[in-house]
Design a protein around this motif. Sequence first.
Motif, PDB file in Angstrom:
ATOM      1  N   GLU A 124       0.686  -1.323   0.061  1.00 24.20           N
ATOM      2  CA  GLU A 124       0.085  -0.209  -0.096  1.00 24.20           C
ATOM      3  C   GLU A 124       0.840   1.183  -0.132  1.00 24.20           C
ATOM      4  OE1 GLU A 124      -3.553   1.949   2.521  1.00 24.20           O
ATOM      5  OE2 GLU A 124      -3.112   0.123   2.990  1.00 24.20           O
ATOM      6  N   ASP A 125       1.990   1.249   0.640  1.00 19.58           N
ATOM      7  CA  ASP A 125       2.698   2.421   0.860  1.00 19.58           C
ATOM      8  C   ASP A 125       3.470   2.673  -0.604  1.00 19.58           C
ATOM      9  OD1 ASP A 125       2.070   2.822   3.363  1.00 19.58           O
ATOM     10  OD2 ASP A 125       3.897   1.796   4.304  1.00 19.58           O
ATOM     11  N   ASN A 126       4.004   1.687  -1.151  1.00 15.33           N
ATOM     12  CA  ASN A 126       4.516   1.644  -2.288  1.00 15.33           C
ATOM     13  C   ASN A 126       3.377   2.332  -3.549  1.00 15.33           C
ATOM     14  OD1 ASN A 126       6.954   1.662  -4.013  1.00 15.33           O
ATOM     15  ND2 ASN A 126       5.848   0.076  -5.181  1.00 15.33           N
ATOM     16  N   VAL A 127       2.411   1.653  -3.459  1.00 12.85           N
ATOM     17  CA  VAL A 127       1.338   2.012  -4.156  1.00 12.85           C
ATOM     18  C   VAL A 127       1.061   3.730  -4.143  1.00 12.85           C
ATOM     19  CG1 VAL A 127      -1.071   2.002  -4.777  1.00 12.85           C
ATOM     20  CG2 VAL A 127       0.046  -0.320  -4.484  1.00 12.85           C
ATOM     21  N   THR A 128       1.008   4.135  -3.274  1.00 14.36           N
ATOM     22  CA  THR A 128       0.648   5.870  -2.885  1.00 14.36           C
ATOM     23  C   THR A 128       1.932   6.357  -3.560  1.00 14.36           C
ATOM     24  OG1 THR A 128      -0.504   5.329  -0.708  1.00 14.36           O
ATOM     25  CG2 THR A 128       0.389   7.395  -1.175  1.00 14.36           C
ATOM     26  N   LYS A 129       2.881   5.884  -3.274  1.00 17.71           N
ATOM     27  CA  LYS A 129       4.115   6.778  -3.932  1.00 17.71           C
ATOM     28  C   LYS A 129       4.070   6.731  -5.443  1.00 17.71           C
ATOM     29  CE  LYS A 129       7.284   5.917  -0.031  1.00 17.71           C
ATOM     30  NZ  LYS A 129       8.264   5.078   0.403  1.00 17.71           N
ATOM     31  N   VAL A 130       3.974   5.456  -5.890  1.00 19.19           N
ATOM     32  CA  VAL A 130       4.118   5.421  -7.603  1.00 19.19           C
ATOM     33  C   VAL A 130       2.896   5.758  -7.943  1.00 19.19           C
ATOM     34  CG1 VAL A 130       4.043   3.461  -9.152  1.00 19.19           C
ATOM     35  CG2 VAL A 130       5.234   3.378  -7.112  1.00 19.19           C
ATOM     36  N   SER A 131       1.840   5.955  -7.281  1.00 18.14           N
ATOM     37  CA  SER A 131       0.404   6.595  -7.907  1.00 18.14           C
ATOM     38  C   SER A 131       0.658   8.047  -7.839  1.00 18.14           C
ATOM     39  CB  SER A 131      -0.809   6.294  -7.131  1.00 18.14           C
ATOM     40  OG  SER A 131      -2.030   6.673  -7.626  1.00 18.14           O
ATOM     41  N   GLU A 132       1.119   8.476  -7.071  1.00 20.63           N
ATOM     42  CA  GLU A 132       1.560  10.190  -6.831  1.00 20.63           C
ATOM     43  C   GLU A 132       2.416  10.409  -7.826  1.00 20.63           C
ATOM     44  OE1 GLU A 132       2.209  11.070  -2.948  1.00 20.63           O
ATOM     45  OE2 GLU A 132       0.369  11.004  -2.049  1.00 20.63           O
ATOM     46  N   ARG A 133       3.559   9.781  -8.262  1.00 25.43           N
ATOM     47  CA  ARG A 133       4.677  10.122  -9.046  1.00 25.43           C
ATOM     48  C   ARG A 133       3.977   9.869 -10.682  1.00 25.43           C
ATOM     49  NH1 ARG A 133       8.385   6.974 -12.007  1.00 25.43           N
ATOM     50  NH2 ARG A 133       7.925   5.104 -10.889  1.00 25.43           N
ATOM     51  N   LEU A 134       3.326   8.956 -11.075  1.00 23.47           N
ATOM     52  CA  LEU A 134       2.737   8.670 -12.340  1.00 23.47           C
ATOM     53  C   LEU A 134       1.318   9.176 -12.587  1.00 23.47           C
ATOM     54  CD1 LEU A 134       4.077   5.262 -13.162  1.00 23.47           C
ATOM     55  CD2 LEU A 134       5.006   7.190 -13.613  1.00 23.47           C
ATOM     56  N   ARG A 135       0.736   9.603 -11.512  1.00 25.74           N
ATOM     57  CA  ARG A 135      -0.595  10.245 -11.624  1.00 25.74           C
ATOM     58  C   ARG A 135      -1.489   9.415 -12.135  1.00 25.74           C
ATOM     59  NH1 ARG A 135       0.299  16.506 -12.927  1.00 25.74           N
ATOM     60  NH2 ARG A 135       1.732  16.992 -10.892  1.00 25.74           N
ATOM     61  N   VAL A 136      -1.470   8.160 -11.928  1.00 26.39           N
ATOM     62  CA  VAL A 136      -2.602   7.017 -12.356  1.00 26.39           C
ATOM     63  C   VAL A 136      -3.125   6.379 -11.236  1.00 26.39           C
ATOM     64  CG1 VAL A 136      -1.001   6.615 -14.357  1.00 26.39           C
ATOM     65  CG2 VAL A 136      -0.685   5.349 -12.271  1.00 26.39           C
ATOM     66  N   CYS A 137      -4.083   5.667 -11.351  1.00 22.05           N
ATOM     67  CA  CYS A 137      -4.928   4.843 -10.653  1.00 22.05           C
ATOM     68  C   CYS A 137      -4.181   3.609 -10.126  1.00 22.05           C
ATOM     69  CB  CYS A 137      -6.251   4.815 -10.843  1.00 22.05           C
ATOM     70  SG  CYS A 137      -7.664   3.744  -9.850  1.00 22.05           S
ATOM     71  N   ILE A 138      -3.847   3.291  -8.997  1.00 22.72           N
ATOM     72  CA  ILE A 138      -3.118   1.892  -8.736  1.00 22.72           C
ATOM     73  C   ILE A 138      -3.945   1.384  -7.159  1.00 22.72           C
ATOM     74  CG2 ILE A 138      -1.181   0.750  -8.188  1.00 22.72           C
ATOM     75  CD1 ILE A 138       0.505   2.894  -9.284  1.00 22.72           C
ATOM     76  N   GLN A 139      -4.469   0.321  -7.290  1.00 21.80           N
ATOM     77  CA  GLN A 139      -5.249  -0.347  -6.257  1.00 21.80           C
ATOM     78  C   GLN A 139      -4.176  -1.146  -5.510  1.00 21.80           C
ATOM     79  OE1 GLN A 139      -9.443  -1.463  -6.631  1.00 21.80           O
ATOM     80  NE2 GLN A 139      -9.583  -0.679  -8.785  1.00 21.80           N
ATOM     81  N   SER A 140      -4.596  -1.410  -3.949  1.00 17.12           N
ATOM     82  CA  SER A 140      -3.938  -2.372  -3.468  1.00 17.12           C
ATOM     83  C   SER A 140      -5.244  -3.169  -2.631  1.00 17.12           C
ATOM     84  CB  SER A 140      -2.896  -1.674  -2.398  1.00 17.12           C
ATOM     85  OG  SER A 140      -3.501  -1.009  -1.695  1.00 17.12           O
ATOM     86  N   GLY A 141      -4.662  -4.145  -1.715  1.00 16.53           N
ATOM     87  CA  GLY A 141      -5.713  -4.983  -1.071  1.00 16.53           C
ATOM     88  C   GLY A 141      -5.845  -6.233  -1.748  1.00 16.53           C
ATOM     89  N   ASP A 142      -6.969  -6.864  -1.415  1.00 12.97           N
ATOM     90  CA  ASP A 142      -7.215  -8.092  -2.091  1.00 12.97           C
ATOM     91  C   ASP A 142      -7.563  -8.078  -3.879  1.00 12.97           C
ATOM     92  OD1 ASP A 142      -8.237 -10.767  -3.037  1.00 12.97           O
ATOM     93  OD2 ASP A 142      -9.721 -10.765  -1.314  1.00 12.97           O
ATOM     94  N   PHE A 143      -6.750  -8.536  -4.766  1.00 18.20           N
ATOM     95  CA  PHE A 143      -7.094  -8.349  -6.051  1.00 18.20           C
ATOM     96  C   PHE A 143      -8.285  -8.956  -6.219  1.00 18.20           C
ATOM     97  CE2 PHE A 143      -6.717 -10.257 -10.405  1.00 18.20           C
ATOM     98  CZ  PHE A 143      -6.525  -8.916 -11.213  1.00 18.20           C
ATOM     99  N   LEU A 144      -8.598 -10.102  -5.917  1.00 14.24           N
ATOM    100  CA  LEU A 144      -9.808 -10.597  -6.459  1.00 14.24           C
ATOM    101  C   LEU A 144     -11.043 -10.261  -6.095  1.00 14.24           C
ATOM    102  CD1 LEU A 144      -9.004 -14.795  -5.473  1.00 14.24           C
ATOM    103  CD2 LEU A 144      -8.333 -13.230  -7.564  1.00 14.24           C
ATOM    104  N   GLN A 145     -11.101  -9.271  -5.133  1.00  8.46           N
ATOM    105  CA  GLN A 145     -12.385  -8.488  -4.770  1.00  8.46           C
ATOM    106  C   GLN A 145     -11.979  -7.014  -5.147  1.00  8.46           C
ATOM    107  OE1 GLN A 145     -14.716  -9.850  -3.278  1.00  8.46           O
ATOM    108  NE2 GLN A 145     -13.706 -11.713  -3.233  1.00  8.46           N
TER     109      GLN A 145
END
Length: 296
Positions: A124-145
């Motif tokens: 989740e922490d890495n997702v936040t950093k990469v999402s902010e850097r690239l300005r794209v939607c990135i989700q975390s958590g349970d992929f199947l849900q």
Amino acid sequence: MSAISIEKYDPEIGYCMLCGSNLIEMYLVDFRGNQIFRCKNCGVQFMNPQYTDEYLGDFYSRYFHEGVSTQQMRERIGLFKSYLATIEKYTGVGSMLDIGCGDGHFMEAAMQKGWDVEGYDVDEDNVTKVSERLRVCIQSGDFLQANYLENSYDLIVMHQVLEHLKNPIGYLRRVSRLLREDGIVFIAVPNIASVSAALKRYLELRGFRKRKKGSYYDTDHHMWYFTPGVLNDVLRLNGFEVIYSRGCHRVRAEDSKLKELIKEHLWERFMLNSTFYVVAKCLRAPEKNENVFGRK
């Protein structure tokens, strides 16, 4: 949560979770004490027992993403653009979902080529950093849900992901639903039938390689072990047709032009190195309990 209080392993299973067969056998025990089983029906190898969800959650929450230099980043983006050039022979530029997007370099390469990208990762922490850097939607958590629209992606990328999953079939079946008809999945995984792995196994069986037995299985975080033939069958089982495959390219700035040519036209073409990739087309949703291996 303290790692000491976490149960490390699930109960041992008596069947193959990829094809359903109970014809499984112990293949080796590595230097960590982890057991590797082999399915005599489909040929896949897997860690058994596997890590618990709690253990994996704790492991990946502390997983260290090593920084890369500007030159290394450029080399990675160049590599991923070459993968995309191959993919684009089978589909037009469109919407892409990168499962296990990590540092975001595959998405960044795709964006530079005009793709509309989204991502997913467990950290989740890495997702936040990469999402902010690239300005794209990135989700975390349970992929199947996770909240992704079905029948909405032209390309789904799983670069060095499938070997980490407790439930690879669940992921593949969700991927088949998320892709548009004739959409493409790109999967890169380690090759347990590589020349290097085969040689190390040969030396172990003859007693010449005693230290860190089975270290090439990377059981600290890998749980499934594929060959090109096994992955091809697994994908057919789950509604895909492999349309291209070859060894992954290893970017090394110090390699000579001759070495690059040998790797590209021999070593990688015949999938002799330690990783390989496939490009597969989504044909349909798999039938429940279908078995393409033809055996029980």
